[in-house]
Write a protein that holds these residues in place. Structure first.
Motif, PDB file in Angstrom:
ATOM      1  N   LEU A  98       0.732  -1.173   0.205  1.00  0.00           N
ATOM      2  CA  LEU A  98       0.235  -0.069   0.119  1.00  0.00           C
ATOM      3  C   LEU A  98       0.457   1.396   0.171  1.00  0.00           C
ATOM      4  O   LEU A  98      -0.405   2.706  -0.153  1.00  0.00           O
ATOM      5  CB  LEU A  98      -0.590   0.202   1.099  1.00  0.00           C
ATOM      6  N   GLY A  99       1.857   1.017   0.489  1.00  0.00           N
ATOM      7  CA  GLY A  99       2.893   2.109   0.688  1.00  0.00           C
ATOM      8  C   GLY A  99       3.298   2.679  -0.511  1.00  0.00           C
ATOM      9  O   GLY A  99       4.226   3.744  -0.983  1.00  0.00           O
ATOM     10  N   SER A 100       3.646   1.667  -1.552  1.00  0.00           N
ATOM     11  CA  SER A 100       4.502   2.264  -2.870  1.00  0.00           C
ATOM     12  C   SER A 100       3.178   3.707  -3.226  1.00  0.00           C
ATOM     13  O   SER A 100       4.101   3.951  -3.877  1.00  0.00           O
ATOM     14  CB  SER A 100       4.201   0.712  -3.501  1.00  0.00           C
ATOM     15  N   PHE A 101       2.234   3.511  -3.569  1.00  0.00           N
ATOM     16  CA  PHE A 101       1.365   4.861  -3.785  1.00  0.00           C
ATOM     17  C   PHE A 101       2.427   5.982  -3.561  1.00  0.00           C
ATOM     18  O   PHE A 101       2.896   7.145  -3.311  1.00  0.00           O
ATOM     19  CB  PHE A 101       0.172   5.150  -3.681  1.00  0.00           C
ATOM     20  N   ALA A 102       2.784   6.172  -1.965  1.00  0.00           N
ATOM     21  CA  ALA A 102       3.024   6.894  -1.310  1.00  0.00           C
ATOM     22  C   ALA A 102       4.094   7.313  -1.782  1.00  0.00           C
ATOM     23  O   ALA A 102       4.920   8.644  -2.325  1.00  0.00           O
ATOM     24  CB  ALA A 102       3.071   7.339   0.561  1.00  0.00           C
ATOM     25  N   LEU A 103       5.363   6.209  -1.673  1.00  0.00           N
ATOM     26  CA  LEU A 103       6.249   6.383  -2.249  1.00  0.00           C
ATOM     27  C   LEU A 103       6.731   7.345  -3.556  1.00  0.00           C
ATOM     28  O   LEU A 103       7.674   8.057  -4.052  1.00  0.00           O
ATOM     29  CB  LEU A 103       7.460   5.078  -1.816  1.00  0.00           C
ATOM     30  N   GLU A 104       5.797   6.197  -4.556  1.00  0.00           N
ATOM     31  CA  GLU A 104       5.939   6.819  -6.123  1.00  0.00           C
ATOM     32  C   GLU A 104       5.097   8.349  -5.820  1.00  0.00           C
ATOM     33  O   GLU A 104       6.522   9.103  -6.849  1.00  0.00           O
ATOM     34  CB  GLU A 104       5.062   6.176  -6.295  1.00  0.00           C
ATOM     35  N   LEU A 105       4.468   8.581  -5.354  1.00  0.00           N
ATOM     36  CA  LEU A 105       3.918  10.424  -5.201  1.00  0.00           C
ATOM     37  C   LEU A 105       5.496  11.209  -4.647  1.00  0.00           C
ATOM     38  O   LEU A 105       5.493  11.819  -5.358  1.00  0.00           O
ATOM     39  CB  LEU A 105       2.375  10.148  -4.434  1.00  0.00           C
ATOM     40  N   GLN A 106       5.556  10.478  -3.856  1.00  0.00           N
ATOM     41  CA  GLN A 106       6.772  11.335  -3.861  1.00  0.00           C
ATOM     42  C   GLN A 106       8.351  11.590  -4.607  1.00  0.00           C
ATOM     43  O   GLN A 106       9.001  12.420  -4.657  1.00  0.00           O
ATOM     44  CB  GLN A 106       7.473  10.912  -1.993  1.00  0.00           C
ATOM     45  N   ASN A 107       8.635  10.477  -5.322  1.00  0.00           N
ATOM     46  CA  ASN A 107       9.046  10.009  -6.014  1.00  0.00           C
ATOM     47  C   ASN A 107       8.772  11.392  -7.230  1.00  0.00           C
ATOM     48  O   ASN A 107       9.963  11.664  -8.050  1.00  0.00           O
ATOM     49  CB  ASN A 107       9.365   8.888  -6.400  1.00  0.00           C
ATOM     50  N   SER A 112      11.637  15.937  -0.786  1.00  0.00           N
ATOM     51  CA  SER A 112      12.582  15.026   0.658  1.00  0.00           C
ATOM     52  C   SER A 112      12.084  14.683   2.142  1.00  0.00           C
ATOM     53  O   SER A 112      13.064  14.656   3.169  1.00  0.00           O
ATOM     54  CB  SER A 112      13.628  15.461   0.610  1.00  0.00           C
ATOM     55  N   GLY A 113      11.022  15.853   1.850  1.00  0.00           N
ATOM     56  CA  GLY A 113      10.922  15.781   3.399  1.00  0.00           C
ATOM     57  C   GLY A 113      10.260  14.256   3.628  1.00  0.00           C
ATOM     58  O   GLY A 113       9.506  13.668   2.879  1.00  0.00           O
ATOM     59  N   PRO A 114       9.243  14.453   5.299  1.00  0.00           N
ATOM     60  CA  PRO A 114       8.480  13.292   6.168  1.00  0.00           C
ATOM     61  C   PRO A 114       7.345  13.506   4.935  1.00  0.00           C
ATOM     62  O   PRO A 114       6.505  14.516   5.042  1.00  0.00           O
ATOM     63  CB  PRO A 114       8.228  14.448   7.328  1.00  0.00           C
ATOM     64  N   ILE A 115       7.379  11.272   4.711  1.00  0.00           N
ATOM     65  CA  ILE A 115       5.869  11.559   4.552  1.00  0.00           C
ATOM     66  C   ILE A 115       4.761  10.550   5.142  1.00  0.00           C
ATOM     67  O   ILE A 115       5.753   9.387   5.626  1.00  0.00           O
ATOM     68  CB  ILE A 115       5.798  11.113   2.728  1.00  0.00           C
ATOM     69  N   GLN A 116       3.731  10.484   5.137  1.00  0.00           N
ATOM     70  CA  GLN A 116       3.063  10.105   5.846  1.00  0.00           C
ATOM     71  C   GLN A 116       1.908   9.025   5.064  1.00  0.00           C
ATOM     72  O   GLN A 116       1.009   9.568   4.692  1.00  0.00           O
ATOM     73  CB  GLN A 116       2.593  10.151   7.374  1.00  0.00           C
ATOM     74  N   LEU A 117       1.775   7.314   5.262  1.00  0.00           N
ATOM     75  CA  LEU A 117       0.733   7.124   4.544  1.00  0.00           C
ATOM     76  C   LEU A 117      -0.599   7.163   5.840  1.00  0.00           C
ATOM     77  O   LEU A 117      -0.037   6.223   6.912  1.00  0.00           O
ATOM     78  CB  LEU A 117       0.532   5.774   4.019  1.00  0.00           C
ATOM     79  N   VAL A 118      -1.945   7.384   5.746  1.00  0.00           N
ATOM     80  CA  VAL A 118      -2.622   6.945   6.759  1.00  0.00           C
ATOM     81  C   VAL A 118      -3.482   5.827   6.170  1.00  0.00           C
ATOM     82  O   VAL A 118      -4.475   6.377   4.761  1.00  0.00           O
ATOM     83  CB  VAL A 118      -3.462   8.235   7.361  1.00  0.00           C
ATOM     84  N   SER A 119      -4.621   4.797   6.004  1.00  0.00           N
ATOM     85  CA  SER A 119      -5.050   3.898   5.096  1.00  0.00           C
ATOM     86  C   SER A 119      -6.554   3.142   6.832  1.00  0.00           C
ATOM     87  O   SER A 119      -6.724   2.385   6.570  1.00  0.00           O
ATOM     88  CB  SER A 119      -4.436   2.925   5.570  1.00  0.00           C
ATOM     89  N   SER A 120      -6.817   4.456   7.473  1.00  0.00           N
ATOM     90  CA  SER A 120      -7.758   3.832   8.627  1.00  0.00           C
ATOM     91  C   SER A 120      -9.064   3.561   8.137  1.00  0.00           C
ATOM     92  O   SER A 120      -9.780   4.574   8.294  1.00  0.00           O
ATOM     93  CB  SER A 120      -7.630   5.114  10.234  1.00  0.00           C
ATOM     94  N   ALA A 121      -9.792   2.868   6.932  1.00  0.00           N
ATOM     95  CA  ALA A 121     -10.752   2.718   6.731  1.00  0.00           C
ATOM     96  C   ALA A 121     -11.236   4.688   6.144  1.00  0.00           C
ATOM     97  O   ALA A 121     -10.305   5.110   5.770  1.00  0.00           O
ATOM     98  CB  ALA A 121     -11.200   1.803   7.545  1.00  0.00           C
ATOM     99  N   CYS A 122     -12.455   5.085   6.146  1.00  0.00           N
ATOM    100  CA  CYS A 122     -13.063   5.999   5.395  1.00  0.00           C
ATOM    101  C   CYS A 122     -12.970   6.933   6.658  1.00  0.00           C
ATOM    102  O   CYS A 122     -12.837   7.905   6.208  1.00  0.00           O
ATOM    103  CB  CYS A 122     -14.814   5.871   5.963  1.00  0.00           C
ATOM    104  N   CYS A 123     -12.094   7.182   7.708  1.00  0.00           N
ATOM    105  CA  CYS A 123     -11.710   7.608   8.979  1.00  0.00           C
ATOM    106  C   CYS A 123     -10.472   8.188   8.208  1.00  0.00           C
ATOM    107  O   CYS A 123      -9.793   9.643   9.008  1.00  0.00           O
ATOM    108  CB  CYS A 123     -11.403   7.748   9.741  1.00  0.00           C
ATOM    109  N   ALA A 124      -9.706   7.812   7.372  1.00  0.00           N
ATOM    110  CA  ALA A 124      -7.837   8.411   7.023  1.00  0.00           C
ATOM    111  C   ALA A 124      -7.959   9.626   6.496  1.00  0.00           C
ATOM    112  O   ALA A 124      -6.969   9.945   7.340  1.00  0.00           O
ATOM    113  CB  ALA A 124      -7.823   7.245   5.980  1.00  0.00           C
TER     114      ALA A 124
END
Length: 354
Positions: A98-107, A112-124
């Motif tokens: 799932l985190g590959s999308f976040a890393l690709e977006l960053q790419n 080069s700053g901090p990036i975080q993925l949140v995947s808490s269902a509909c609350c994300a």
């Protein structure tokens, strides 16, 4: 947006525009067909538009990114995965973390700053905005970009249909004559910082809770969303009587709407309550960001957004069904998710010109 069998999809014309205007897609990226990837194109388009409107300029290393999604790039690999399980020949990746999308977006953004993925269902999406506010308050970053991104995939569609929650109709929030969710696609981005502006929406309260009642339904008494909403109000230092508007989660699922209405009633909230999902559907993890954008725009225009398709007599709360221009200063944005998770934001509109 084209509607078909309980689904609202982003039009192909919008996708083509995003692909045409996002000319920086790197074709050497890790996953195949990146230059034609719809979710990535939508996301880059939204991010670049948000950055332009914010006047931030480039994404420096002291700017954080928080991405909210439930499925990420699942569309890229779910057919291949099923073929793999059936011992059929596959031509590409059979899964993507799932985190590959976040890393690709960053790419793609050269970030080069901090990036975080949140995947808490509909609350994300709502949680991502609350987390971004925390990052800034704690000095972890100077600014933070929050992106909610959701594309309908077979996994999501099949899962919701198995629960009899997608039945081909549009959502009718707070209406017990219906019991259905309209799934939708959306991408929305918000830029947060602590700089002074002439007019702005501030996040003054954030709450989160988990009732742990069920994997797919809230606790009927509404104690989960009640705890989240109460926590957000406490952090905002205000009472329910000081709210001008509640933008509810209001999916159209009877179980969801009953629990949320019970929480609103228990908090003695008397201001207008609305849900806009009857118009734009439910975009899962992206919904909190999308609906926060709608709340901010409504605050800016001082116009209450109505609820389409509800039946007020079924719920003992102040459901508003017509658009109304009225003074709006504080709005509570509520979100409920699978697994019993709940998240709430309180926005306050500040206009230095009075």
């Amino acid at each position: 947006m084209p509607f078909e069998d309980g689904l609202l999809r982003i039009p192909s014309s919008v996708t083509e525009k995003c692909l045409a205007e996002v000319s920086t897609i790197k074709t050497s990226a890790p996953f195949a067909g990146v230059e034609k990837n719809e979710l990535l194109a939508w996301s880059l388009f939204a991010v670049k538009k948000a950055l332009k409107d914010s006047k931030w300029g480039e994404l420096s290393s002291d700017i954080g990114i928080i991405l909210a999604t439930t499925t990420g790039l699942t569309n890229n690999w779910e057919d291949e995965l099923m073929a793999h399980f059936r011992d059929q020949q596959v031509s590409g990746h059979v899964y993507h973390p799932l985190g590959s999308f976040a890393l690709e977006l960053q790419n793609q953004l050269n970030h080069s700053g901090p990036i975080q993925l949140v995947s808490s269902a509909c609350c994300a999406g709502t949680q991502a905005l609350g987390m971004a506010a925390r990052w800034i308050q704690q000095g972890f970053v100077d600014k933070c970009l929050v992106l909610g991104a959701e594309q309908i995939c077979k996994l999501t569609d099949t899962g919701f249909r198995s629960l009899s929650l997608v039945n081909g109709d549009k959502s009718h929030p707070f209406n017990e004559s219906y019991n259905n969710i309209c799934l939708s696609e959306s991408v929305a981005a918000i830029c947060l910082d602590d700089q002074a502006h002439d007019a702005k929406a501030e996040i003054i309260g954030f709450g989160c809770s988990s009732d742990g009642h069920s994997m797919t339904a809230p606790k009927p008494d509404g104690s989960g969303p009640y705890a989240s909403m109460k926590s957000a109000l406490q952090e905002a230092g205000m009472s329910a009587a000081e709210l001008d508007w509640v933008h509810a989660h209001g999916t159209g699922s009877v179980q969801n709407d009953r629990a949320e209405a019970a929480a609103i009633k228990k908090l003695e909230i008397e201001c207008p309550v609305t849900s806009t999902k009857g118009v734009h559907g439910h975009s899962l993890a992206a919904s909190g960001v999308l609906e926060s954008v709608l709340c901010i725009m409504a605050l800016q225009k001082q116009k209450l957004l109505p609820t389409w398709g509800c039946e007020a007599k079924h719920f003992n709360i102040n459901l508003e069904t017509t658009a109304e221009s009225k003074p709006l200063r504080r709005v509570l944005k509520n979100t409920l998710g699978f697994g019993g998770i709940n998240s709430t934001l309180v926005f306050q509109w500040v206009d230095s010109h009075g």
